[in-house]
Scaffold this motif. Structure first.
Motif, mmCIF file in Angstrom:
data_model
loop_
_atom_site.group_PDB
_atom_site.id
_atom_site.type_symbol
_atom_site.label_atom_id
_atom_site.label_comp_id
_atom_site.label_asym_id
_atom_site.label_seq_id
_atom_site.Cartn_x
_atom_site.Cartn_y
_atom_site.Cartn_z
ATOM 1 N N SER A 145 0.835 -1.202 0.000
ATOM 2 C CA SER A 145 0.000 0.000 0.000
ATOM 3 C C SER A 145 0.874 1.258 0.000
ATOM 4 O O SER A 145 2.077 1.209 0.263
ATOM 5 C CB SER A 145 -0.913 -0.018 1.216
ATOM 6 O OG SER A 145 -0.132 -0.280 2.348
ATOM 7 N N PRO B 35 1.976 5.095 1.441
ATOM 8 C CA PRO B 35 2.049 5.668 2.793
ATOM 9 C C PRO B 35 0.684 6.213 3.234
ATOM 10 O O PRO B 35 -0.062 6.785 2.423
ATOM 11 C CB PRO B 35 3.072 6.794 2.633
ATOM 12 C CG PRO B 35 3.930 6.365 1.489
ATOM 13 C CD PRO B 35 3.031 5.592 0.554
ATOM 14 N N ASP B 36 0.359 6.009 4.528
ATOM 15 C CA ASP B 36 -0.970 6.327 5.057
ATOM 16 C C ASP B 36 -1.488 7.722 4.704
ATOM 17 O O ASP B 36 -2.648 7.895 4.367
ATOM 18 C CB ASP B 36 -0.952 6.235 6.593
ATOM 19 C CG ASP B 36 -0.994 4.791 7.013
ATOM 20 O OD1 ASP B 36 -1.218 3.928 6.128
ATOM 21 O OD2 ASP B 36 -0.782 4.523 8.222
ATOM 22 N N ALA B 37 -0.605 8.725 4.842
ATOM 23 C CA ALA B 37 -1.087 10.107 4.683
ATOM 24 C C ALA B 37 -1.044 10.576 3.231
ATOM 25 O O ALA B 37 -1.307 11.746 2.952
ATOM 26 C CB ALA B 37 -0.260 11.041 5.562
ATOM 27 N N TRP B 38 -0.698 9.675 2.302
ATOM 28 C CA TRP B 38 -0.694 10.072 0.888
ATOM 29 C C TRP B 38 -2.108 10.014 0.335
ATOM 30 O O TRP B 38 -2.933 9.216 0.789
ATOM 31 C CB TRP B 38 0.192 9.120 0.083
ATOM 32 C CG TRP B 38 1.646 9.446 0.125
ATOM 33 C CD1 TRP B 38 2.304 10.173 1.072
ATOM 34 C CD2 TRP B 38 2.629 9.016 -0.828
ATOM 35 N NE1 TRP B 38 3.648 10.228 0.766
ATOM 36 C CE2 TRP B 38 3.875 9.521 -0.397
ATOM 37 C CE3 TRP B 38 2.594 8.258 -1.990
ATOM 38 C CZ2 TRP B 38 5.055 9.302 -1.089
ATOM 39 C CZ3 TRP B 38 3.775 8.029 -2.681
ATOM 40 C CH2 TRP B 38 4.993 8.560 -2.237
ATOM 41 N N GLU C 62 -5.017 9.025 -2.410
ATOM 42 C CA GLU C 62 -5.243 7.836 -3.227
ATOM 43 C C GLU C 62 -4.832 8.166 -4.663
ATOM 44 O O GLU C 62 -5.050 9.291 -5.113
ATOM 45 C CB GLU C 62 -6.741 7.531 -3.164
ATOM 46 C CG GLU C 62 -7.116 6.125 -3.519
ATOM 47 C CD GLU C 62 -8.625 5.969 -3.526
ATOM 48 O OE1 GLU C 62 -9.125 5.214 -4.357
ATOM 49 O OE2 GLU C 62 -9.296 6.641 -2.707
ATOM 50 N N ALA D 287 5.775 12.870 5.573
ATOM 51 C CA ALA D 287 4.554 12.110 5.865
ATOM 52 C C ALA D 287 3.549 12.160 4.705
ATOM 53 O O ALA D 287 2.981 11.141 4.325
ATOM 54 C CB ALA D 287 3.892 12.649 7.132
ATOM 55 N N THR D 288 3.342 13.352 4.144
ATOM 56 C CA THR D 288 2.223 13.499 3.195
ATOM 57 C C THR D 288 2.673 13.555 1.743
ATOM 58 O O THR D 288 1.846 13.470 0.839
ATOM 59 C CB THR D 288 1.428 14.797 3.473
ATOM 60 O OG1 THR D 288 2.268 15.923 3.127
ATOM 61 C CG2 THR D 288 1.021 14.919 4.934
#
Ligand code: FAD
Length: 450
Positions: A211, A213-216, A218, A356-357
């Motif tokens: 998957s 990174p969480d804060a990216w 979709e 992070a993002t």
């Protein structure tokens, strides 16, 4: 303009050869979407008029300006959606592995292609690819500017000095180019083809198909459309007043989608025209999306040194060099910047936002780059550090906007000389007090505190 044509000013003939029968192949590169894509429309119209099928090919090169495996994963996820959407139109999607000049000519021979079409990018790597491919093929080769609203070479024939010199040229041409797209939903008779090897693709460049990174955000054309919808409904209204506040949630966050071509800037601009928002907000958004963004392509098209210190204007270089030996009260190298290990909580928060993002809010991006100038051993080192970090960590990096953002912040590109001061010389200065006047700095630091 006729409904089934593309404005000829959008199209450049890269290799003039007689028309030949055979599929019209769109070598998709910068504009990775099916809808609102002038290069795909051009290929389809040409295929239809020549009674030939259209096909799309993507060449997966092993490295692109420092892109990370996660960036490749984002891109491949979007391309998988492209393949599915093309399938609905009967258009085959091919995926080739390796440098374009090594893989594309053989592929074109194999399928008996009659015409090659590609999209436009001003970046040096893309120019090298196209020139190498041109030398190894024998069919007509067109380039279509599907990224800019006003085609880059039509907007201006030279490197523009600043937004104020570019804006009138763009504005004068918007009536011609900011127009709705023709739809082309006709399904063509498909021709047999092997499906792309997605497993090999993810394994070779993206470290597998895990998957994101969480804060990216979709990935993909649908996600891009949804993001635009959310922005039009919630953010655009306050864009004029609040876009410089990173805590306000007003900006569009469209840059990764625009960078990978998963959404068309022209479509975004048209939708903003129809939105029920104050005119000042629409104008401010158009200024960034059209004038500033397309000015970046202009810089990279006409300045071959767009990604290096050598490209900046003489006044800035002379002034920075005059201050090269000024005392620096803090000094960091690339790895300390990368790890957000400076003395400044605000700067570290911006770097953590990037890690992070995959992006930094636009206002903080300026602060981020200007402090790299202030805390590096030399302006040239600062330039290289900022480009390297932006290309390595930014989801929207490796883009004309990134090179120009760094060149504006550190090298005065598209800006004017300001009052002279230590280290910066006449390049515009920025400090944390300026940020505090615009937004709640503590709250921003809290959001990216670890
Ligand atoms: C040091 C530095 C590095 C930057 N690196 C990048 C980068 O790697 N990729 C990138 O796309 N942009 C970059 N920018 C420009 C700008 O900061 C981003 O485009 C913007 O913050 C993206 O967020 P958004 O999509 O929410 O923008 P919004 O404010 O919603 O704007 C909409 C779109 O307009 C365009 N845009 C906005 N601001 C600018 C600008 N100043 N210059 C050119 N186009 C603009 C972008 O395409 C953006 O997506 C950089 C700026 C600086 C100062």
């Amino acid at each position: 303009m006729a409904h089934n044509t593309v404005d000829p000013r959008r199209v450049e003939l890269l290799l003039d050869r007689p028309d030949t029968e055979g599929p019209v192949v769109y070598w998709m590169s910068r504009d990775q979407r099916v809808r609102h894509n002038w290069a795909l429309l051009f290929a389809r119209f040409r295929a239809q008029s020549m009674r030939q099928p259209a096909a799309v090919v993507f060449t997966l090169a092993p490295s692109f300006a420092g892109a990370s495996p996660a960036h490749y994963r984002f891109m491949l996820t979007g391309l998988r959606e492209v393949e599915k959407d093309l399938e609905k139109l009967g258009i085959p999607f091919f995926l080739l592995f390796g440098e374009p000049a090594e893989t594309l000519p053989g592929f074109l021979d194999e399928i008996g292609a009659g015409t090659l079409v590609t999209d436009y990018s001003p970046l040096n790597i893309s120019r090298r690819w196209k020139s190498a491919v041109s030398q190894s093929i024998v069919i007509r080769f067109f380039e279509v500017d599907a990224h800019n609203i006003v085609p880059c070479r039509t907007a201006s024939g030279k490197q523009e000095f600043a937004a104020r010199t570019f804006r009138p040229k763009i504005t004068a041409l918007l009536g011609d180019f900011l127009t709705p797209f023709p739809e082309n939903n006709l399904r063509q008779a498909s021709f047999p083809h092997a499906p792309p090897d997605w497993i090999r693709a993810f394994d070779s460049v993206a470290g597998g198909s895990g998957s994101l990174p969480d804060a990216w955000p979709e990935s993909g054309e649908k996600a891009a459309g949804a993001r635009l919808g959310t922005f039009l409904a919630n953010g655009l209204r306050n864009y004029a007043d609040k876009r410089n506040d990173p805590n306000a949630g007003t900006v569009s966050h469209l840059s990764p989608y625009l960078h990978f071509g998963q959404i068309s800037a022209q479509e975004c601009a048209l939708c903003a025209l129809e939105a029920d928002v104050p005119a000042t907000s629409r104008q401010a958004f158009h200024e960034e999306l059209i004038v500033r963004r397309e000015l970046s392509d202009n810089y990279c098209r006409y300045n071959r040194h767009y990604d290096s210190y050598a490209g900046i204007p003489a006044w800035a270089r002379e002034s920075l060099e005059k201050h090269a030996l000024d005392a620096r009260y803090h000094l960091y190298g690339e790895s300390e910047f990368a790890a957000a290990l400076t003395h400044d909580g605000l700067w570290n928060a911006a770097q953590r936002e990037l890690l992070a993002t995959g992006t930094i809010h636009g206002y903080m991006r300026m602060y981020w780059a200007k402090k790299i100038l202030e805390w590096s051993a030399s302006p040239e080192e600062a330039f290289n550090t900022a480009v390297a970090l932006n290309d390595r960590y930014a989801l929207d990096g490796r883009d004309p906007n990134g090179y120009v953002g760094v060149a504006w912040s550190i090298g005065g590109v598209h800006d004017r000389p300001w009052f002279e001061r230590p280290v910066f010389g006449k390049v515009r200065y920025m400090n944390a007090a300026g940020c505090a006047r615009k937004f709640d700095v503590k709250s921003y630091i809290r959001r990216f505190s670890s």
